[in-house]
Design an enzyme around this catalytic site. Structure first.
Site, short mmCIF file in Angstrom:
data_model
loop_
_atom_site.label_atom_id
_atom_site.label_comp_id
_atom_site.label_asym_id
_atom_site.label_seq_id
_atom_site.Cartn_x
_atom_site.Cartn_y
_atom_site.Cartn_z
N TYR A 101 0.91 -1.17 0.03
CA TYR A 101 -0.10 0.09 0.14
C TYR A 101 0.81 1.40 0.03
O TYR A 101 1.98 1.22 0.48
CB TYR A 101 -0.86 -0.09 1.29
N GLY A 105 6.53 1.05 4.30
CA GLY A 105 8.01 1.37 4.65
C GLY A 105 8.87 0.61 3.85
O GLY A 105 8.65 -0.55 3.79
N ASP A 107 11.98 0.13 4.27
CA ASP A 107 12.75 -0.65 5.14
C ASP A 107 11.88 -1.91 5.52
O ASP A 107 12.62 -3.01 5.56
CB ASP A 107 13.34 0.13 6.55
N THR A 184 12.17 0.43 40.59
CA THR A 184 11.13 1.14 39.48
C THR A 184 12.04 0.80 38.18
O THR A 184 11.08 0.45 37.16
CB THR A 184 11.37 2.66 39.66
#
Length: 267
Positions: A101, A105, A107, A184
């Site tokens: 389409y 991309g 790549d 965290t």
């Protein structure tokens, strides 16, 4: 299309990705060296350019074949290379894949082409780059469809930039963190890695229902991390997944013979 005549000799593949430049030096039809480097800056000097591993190692006469998804990087490359350096732009060539389409991309297409040639079709290609992309190709080399989501590093940077966190979290290498983390940084790694891997696992399972004999290939900068993660959380799937860090370059090599002879053309 005319044959360029250098396919079996020395040439340099340059893939200008969203966040880095990837390169591979071809010699006699094989990859002799490959690596990654930073993007070109607006104010490069001969000294700064010489520090790039792919810049100074080859003579100006060696052809450069370029696949760029960043127009600014393509323009800078043309500006910095010596005037008579032969450059060939893969962005001007139609990929031999059906169903592609508008806006697909370059790549993604080249990596799928290279993986398909090396591992066969049907193919599910999972490219762990700045964006993680999943690209499905059927047995007729036509695009079935795919998905795009933020890659590991991009998800981590988004959390740092959007919260009060001060340090970026390294998402690559090492073992998977505890799923129920008590720190965290580890909690961020857990949240990103386990949810992303679970999503990839589901895509693979659904793809295998449609194409049971399909090749499944991981590539990209995070490919090795994703492969190790799948081995840990989905050992029933992992043996069917191939890690191919050269798929993009072999896709570029497959297109070389289809380029127009525009040696020295900077258009």
């Amino acid at each position: 299309m005319a044959q360029l005549g250098f396919e079996s000799q020395s040439w340099l593949a340059i893939a200008q990705g969203n966040s880095r430049t990837h390169w591979a030096q071809f010699e006699s039809g094989a990859i002799a060296a490959r690596g990654h480097s930073r993007h070109l800056q607006a104010s490069e000097t001969p000294v700064s350019l010489a520090k790039l591993p792919w810049w100074s190692g080859l003579s100006p006469e060696v052809p450069r074949v370029v696949a760029s998804v960043v127009p600014e990087q393509w323009q800078r490359l043309q500006a910095y290379l010596p005037p008579k350096t032969p450059i060939y732009n893969l962005g001007t060539v139609s990929l031999p894949l059906g169903g592609v389409y508008r806006g697909f991309g370059l790549d993604r297409g080249l990596a799928a082409l290279g993986a398909g040639q090396r591992w066969g079709v049907p193919l599910l290609l999972i490219d762990g780059g700045t964006a993680l992309t999943l690209t499905g190709i059927d047995g007729e080399k036509s695009l079935v469809g795919g998905a795009i989501l933020p890659g590991l590093g991009l998800q981590s940077r988004a959390l740092v930039q959007g919260t009060a966190l001060s340090d970026e979290i390294d998402m690559t290498g090492g073992e998977l963190p505890p799923r129920w983390a008590l720190e965290t940084g580890e909690a961020i790694r857990s949240g990103i890695l386990y949810t992303l891997l679970a999503g990839v696992e589901q895509f693979i399972e659904q793809w295998q229902q449609r194409f049971p004999e399909s090749a499944i290939v991981l590539t990209g900068g995070d490919g090795a991390t994703l492969a190790a993660g799948l081995q840990a959380i989905a050992p029933q799937i992992a043996p069917k997944v191939v890690l191919d860090e050269e798929a993009l370059f072999w896709g570029m090599a497959a297109m070389v013979s289809q380029l127009e002879v525009t040696r020295g053309d900077r258009s």
